[in-house]
Write an enzyme that holds these catalytic residues in place. Structure first.
Site, PDB file in Angstrom:
ATOM      1  N   ARG A 264       0.837  -1.198   0.000  1.00 33.82           N
ATOM      2  CA  ARG A 264       0.000   0.000   0.000  1.00 33.82           C
ATOM      3  C   ARG A 264       0.871   1.247   0.000  1.00 33.82           C
ATOM      4  O   ARG A 264       1.766   1.373   0.815  1.00 33.82           O
ATOM      5  CB  ARG A 264      -0.907  -0.009   1.236  1.00 33.82           C
ATOM      6  CG  ARG A 264      -1.767  -1.271   1.266  1.00 33.82           C
ATOM      7  CD  ARG A 264      -2.749  -1.297   2.400  1.00 33.82           C
ATOM      8  NE  ARG A 264      -3.553  -2.520   2.317  1.00 33.82           N
ATOM      9  CZ  ARG A 264      -4.525  -2.846   3.148  1.00 33.82           C
ATOM     10  NH1 ARG A 264      -4.833  -2.028   4.148  1.00 33.82           N
ATOM     11  NH2 ARG A 264      -5.202  -3.966   2.986  1.00 33.82           N
ATOM     12  N   ARG A 279       1.988   2.114  10.302  1.00 36.11           N
ATOM     13  CA  ARG A 279       1.475   2.212   8.932  1.00 36.11           C
ATOM     14  C   ARG A 279       2.624   1.929   7.989  1.00 36.11           C
ATOM     15  O   ARG A 279       3.549   2.722   7.887  1.00 36.11           O
ATOM     16  CB  ARG A 279       0.913   3.608   8.676  1.00 36.11           C
ATOM     17  CG  ARG A 279       0.171   3.767   7.372  1.00 36.11           C
ATOM     18  CD  ARG A 279      -0.346   5.189   7.217  1.00 36.11           C
ATOM     19  NE  ARG A 279      -1.355   5.539   8.218  1.00 36.11           N
ATOM     20  CZ  ARG A 279      -2.645   5.210   8.103  1.00 36.11           C
ATOM     21  NH1 ARG A 279      -3.079   4.575   7.039  1.00 36.11           N
ATOM     22  NH2 ARG A 279      -3.488   5.545   9.045  1.00 36.11           N
ATOM     23  N   GLU A 351      -6.019  -0.701  14.240  1.00 43.66           N
ATOM     24  CA  GLU A 351      -6.914  -1.469  13.385  1.00 43.66           C
ATOM     25  C   GLU A 351      -6.147  -2.654  12.808  1.00 43.66           C
ATOM     26  O   GLU A 351      -5.129  -2.482  12.140  1.00 43.66           O
ATOM     27  CB  GLU A 351      -7.434  -0.593  12.250  1.00 43.66           C
ATOM     28  CG  GLU A 351      -8.363  -1.341  11.314  1.00 43.66           C
ATOM     29  CD  GLU A 351      -8.634  -0.562  10.021  1.00 43.66           C
ATOM     30  OE1 GLU A 351      -8.596   0.671  10.068  1.00 43.66           O
ATOM     31  OE2 GLU A 351      -8.875  -1.213   9.004  1.00 43.66           O
ATOM     32  N   SER A 354     -10.601  -5.562   9.052  1.00 46.50           N
ATOM     33  CA  SER A 354     -11.834  -4.927   8.592  1.00 46.50           C
ATOM     34  C   SER A 354     -12.664  -6.025   7.983  1.00 46.50           C
ATOM     35  O   SER A 354     -12.269  -6.607   6.980  1.00 46.50           O
ATOM     36  CB  SER A 354     -11.515  -3.908   7.503  1.00 46.50           C
ATOM     37  OG  SER A 354     -11.618  -2.605   7.983  1.00 46.50           O
ATOM     38  N   ARG A 391       0.834  -4.885  12.827  1.00 46.74           N
ATOM     39  CA  ARG A 391       0.191  -4.257  13.980  1.00 46.74           C
ATOM     40  C   ARG A 391      -0.053  -5.263  15.101  1.00 46.74           C
ATOM     41  O   ARG A 391       0.047  -4.931  16.282  1.00 46.74           O
ATOM     42  CB  ARG A 391      -1.111  -3.583  13.555  1.00 46.74           C
ATOM     43  CG  ARG A 391      -0.849  -2.347  12.696  1.00 46.74           C
ATOM     44  CD  ARG A 391      -2.122  -1.705  12.239  1.00 46.74           C
ATOM     45  NE  ARG A 391      -1.866  -0.572  11.354  1.00 46.74           N
ATOM     46  CZ  ARG A 391      -2.799  -0.012  10.597  1.00 46.74           C
ATOM     47  NH1 ARG A 391      -4.034  -0.489  10.616  1.00 46.74           N
ATOM     48  NH2 ARG A 391      -2.500   0.999   9.832  1.00 46.74           N
TER      49      ARG A 391
END
Length: 429
Positions: A264, A279, A351, A354, A391
């Site tokens: 990403r 990130r 997070e 999802s 994470r």
RNA sequence: GGAGCGGUGGCAGAGUCUGGUCGAUUGCACCGGUCUUGAAAACCGGAGGCCCGCAAGGGCCCGGGGGUUCGAAUCCCUCCCGCUCCGCCA
């Protein structure tokens, strides 16, 4: 992609839905107008073609029966119609292309029960599991980037040397832990999910099928020479592999899982929460995924959520479940639950999953259908991370840091780490 | 990377040279029926997808796109994919 038929049957519903995302709904009016224009052109074209087809048949018959005069007359007539048909066809194609361009950039309509609101602030915390603020001691209040450096298991400097910031390099037990986490996630779901190891460079059409293109082109890495895209998640190839297929209804739900690297660019997030592993541009993840009927989708959604929660529970990580507000949903999703783990060192909720129910939004883009009693219908697609490594890795080392600075490996993970139970300081190199 | 061959319905496989009566022969698989205590076999029948339309009906789809023609699965161009051989290589 929305069903273009809904533009004429329930434009109001679509507008209300899009408005809940805080999106300008005038695109729908534009789309409806273009759709109207396209259908007119198609009707005109089809009518002309019908006449041409009849005439062509008659031309053949006339010439065969030796009636040269009639044959030539009808041939000329058909030729004239052919010119009109060409024009109508051009109009139809132009309008069709324009409609698709517009539709491909319109996000999915949120589910009715997705919470109101247009920002992350509006997300609803459904429940918090295993979290107790008072439980943390000072030795756990050290951020993972410090722990990683201290124990020699995370080498951000060298990762940056290789590829730039956001490309972490793990070492020793830190590297092993990544593999262990993925293996754990795969093993936990192997009872119901078929394991796929997909390609991680995919064609443009594949990226379009999930909604990652054309709108979010800036977020993806692109290999120009071969016109291939690095996948941002295994959801992309898992969806695309069924493109243009009609699935057997009896086989649904089809449950798949895939380990893959994910890439990403994070173009819109420069400088925000980017320390350490918060990130990154490249990471490993195990995705769980399903194709199912609309009727099955609700249950499957709950199942994916429970599966994702199960991995966090097995690792003993406190987490919370968020029901995303309409405006915070990803473009393809109609309803999403986020899982956030608590990282005591960074003192942040991260997070890590999802779990999205995309309805037929992606299925329509990828043209994945299933057979029904009277024809075919679009499948529903659902996806979620079973486990996203960096994470979770961060939360783990912070949570399990001991007073002496070492990191204890949770029991569930130890078997996947050659029995290592504690990560201590590294031997001198 | 070079050379050759090929891509047709759920699958297999005709048709392409010689354009029209080909959305398309045939086999298998599938669904319904007859027969049977039941099943198999045999026989009879059914059945592709997409778009527009209340319907009647019309249009499109033989890997994708473009072209020639009154008319294209069939001829031409182009891209993609697969197979075989050679080269290179983890």
């Amino acid at each position: 992609m929305l069903d273009p038929r809904r533009l004429r049957t329930e434009l109001d519903v679509l507008k209300k839905g899009l408005a809940r995302r805080g999106v300008d709904t005038s695109v729908l009016d534009r789309a409806a107008a273009v759709d109207e224009r396209q259908r007119h052109a198609v009707a005109k074209r089809d009518e002309l073609r019908s006449q041409i087809n009849v005439l062509s048949k008659e031309v053949g018959e006339a010439f065969r029966s030796g009636d040269k005069a009639t044959g030539e007359r009808k041939r000329d007539e058909s030729k004239t119609l052919g010119e009109q048909e060409k024009q109508a066809e051009a109009e139809a194609k132009e309008a069709g292309d324009e409609l698709r361009e517009i539709l491909l950039r319109i996000p999915n309509i949120p589910a009715d029960d997705a919470p109101e609101g247009i920002t992350a602030e509006d997300n609803v915390v459904v429940r918090t599991v295993g979290f107790d603020e008072r439980r943390y001691d000072a030795h756990q209040r050290v951020p993972h980037w410090d722990i990683g450096a201290e124990l020699g298991i995370l080498d951000l400097e060298r990762g940056a040397k290789l590829s730039g910031s956001g490309f972490p390099m793990f070492r020793g037990a830190g590297a092993a832990m990544l593999r262990a986490l993925c293996q754990l996630a795969l093993d936990r779901n192997a009872d119901a999910f078929e394991e796929i190891r997909p390609p991680t460079l995919v064609r443009t059409e594949t990226m379009v099928s999930t909604g990652h293109l054309p709108k979010f082109e800036i977020e993806a890495y692109h290999v120009e020479r071969d016109d291939l895209w690095s996948i941002p998640t295994a959801e992309v190839p898992l969806t695309g592999q069924a493109r243009d297929e009609i699935l057997d209804a009896d086989a649904l739900p089809i449950r798949l899982m895939a380990y893959s690297p994910c890439f990403r660019r994070e173009a819109g997030a420069a400088g925000r929460d980017t320390r350490g592993l918060l990130r990154v541009h490249e990471f490993d993840k195990v995705e769980i995924y399903a194709f199912c009927t609309p009727e099955q989708a609700g249950d499957v959604h709950a199942e994916l959520l429970a599966r994702a929660e199960g991995s966090l529970q097995a690792l003993g990580l406190p987490y919370r479940v968020l029901d995303l507000a309409a405006g915070d949903l990803g473009d393809a999703s109609r309803r999403t639950f986020d899982l956030e783990v608590y990282a005591p060192g960074a003192d942040m909720w991260l997070e890590v999953s999802s779990i999205s129910w995309c309805g037929d939004y992606q299925a329509r883009r990828a043209n994945v259908r299933y057979r029904t009693a009277d024809g075919t219908a679009m499948v529903h697609t659902l996806n979620g991370s079973a486990l996203a490594t960096p994470r979770v890795w961060a939360a783990l080392v912070e949570t399990y840091r001991q007073p002496d600075g070492s990191v204890r490996i949770p029991d569930a993970l130890a078997p996947y780490m050659r029995g290592v139970e504690v990560i201590g300081p590294p031997p001198p190199r």
